[in-house]
Design a protein around this motif. Structure first.
Motif, short mmCIF file in Angstrom:
data_model
loop_
_atom_site.label_atom_id
_atom_site.label_comp_id
_atom_site.label_asym_id
_atom_site.label_seq_id
_atom_site.Cartn_x
_atom_site.Cartn_y
_atom_site.Cartn_z
N THR A 183 18.21 68.30 31.89
CA THR A 183 18.59 69.36 32.87
C THR A 183 18.34 70.73 32.33
N VAL A 184 17.86 71.40 33.29
CA VAL A 184 17.59 73.01 32.80
C VAL A 184 18.74 73.76 33.54
N TYR A 185 19.17 74.61 32.80
CA TYR A 185 20.32 75.76 33.31
C TYR A 185 19.85 77.19 33.59
N LEU A 186 20.48 77.96 34.40
CA LEU A 186 20.34 79.47 34.50
C LEU A 186 21.68 79.95 34.36
N GLN A 187 22.04 80.55 33.41
CA GLN A 187 23.29 81.33 33.50
C GLN A 187 23.02 82.45 33.73
N MET A 188 23.81 82.99 34.75
CA MET A 188 23.70 84.48 35.59
C MET A 188 24.91 85.19 35.33
N ARG A 191 26.52 79.68 37.07
CA ARG A 191 25.62 78.76 36.11
C ARG A 191 24.91 77.87 37.24
N LEU A 192 23.57 77.82 37.26
CA LEU A 192 22.82 76.75 38.18
C LEU A 192 22.48 75.72 37.24
N SER A 193 22.14 74.66 37.74
CA SER A 193 21.52 73.38 37.05
C SER A 193 20.51 73.03 37.82
N CYS A 194 19.64 72.06 37.16
CA CYS A 194 18.62 71.62 37.60
C CYS A 194 18.29 70.32 37.11
N ALA A 195 18.77 69.25 37.61
CA ALA A 195 18.61 67.98 37.16
C ALA A 195 17.19 67.47 37.42
N VAL A 196 16.46 66.80 36.33
CA VAL A 196 15.04 66.58 36.66
C VAL A 196 14.92 65.23 36.36
N SER A 197 14.07 64.55 37.11
CA SER A 197 13.63 63.11 36.93
C SER A 197 12.10 62.92 37.23
N SER A 252 18.16 77.86 29.65
CA SER A 252 18.56 76.69 28.92
C SER A 252 18.19 75.38 29.25
N ARG A 253 18.33 74.28 28.10
CA ARG A 253 17.84 73.28 28.66
C ARG A 253 18.71 72.09 27.87
#
Length: 126
Positions: free
Chosen positions: A78-83, A19-25, A71-72
């Motif tokens: 934060t946005v995620y990518l479950q692989m 699972r990748l995470s993308c923390a956004v600001s 997902s978010r």
């Protein structure tokens, strides 16, 4: 200041999951069509999965449909990518990205996205 920071990459065996995470600001994940892209050695950067608009509708590349889920978390911005069911051909550097405007003409097309994270390496190998 706009910033996207990916995490969660690593080495996994074929058939495994990450699972990748993308923390956004700097802007709200619910409002912008943030997406995930990847670039394998010697290949063009391609769109993997993106939010289309604020209603949560999504786009998936054919190569990942049924295996990846975007997902978010609005509270965490934060946005995620479950692989799941990862394959060796999924090996690449994965990036999250956002456009300057809240809408894009061609969803999940690299040229439409202006802000990029630093990328996280995903390696699928036995």
């Amino acid at each position: 200041q706009y910033q996207l920071v990916e995490s969660g990459g690593g080495l996994v065996q074929p058939g495994g999951s990450l699972r990748l995470s993308c923390a956004v600001s700097g802007f709200a994940v619910y409002y912008y069509p943030i997406g995930w892209f990847r670039q394998a050695p010697g290949k063009e950067r391609e769109g993997v999965s993106c939010f289309i608009n604020s209603d949560g509708s999504t786009y998936y590349a054919d190569s990942v449909k049924g295996r990846f889920t975007i997902s978010r978390d609005i509270a965490k911005n934060t946005v995620y990518l479950q692989m799941n069911s990862l394959k060796p051909e999924d090996t690449a550097v994965y990036y999250c990205a956002a456009p300057f405007r809240p809408t894009v003409k061609d969803i999940c097309t690299r040229e439409e996205y202006d802000y990029w994270g630093q990328g996280t390496q995903v390696t699928v190998s036995s």
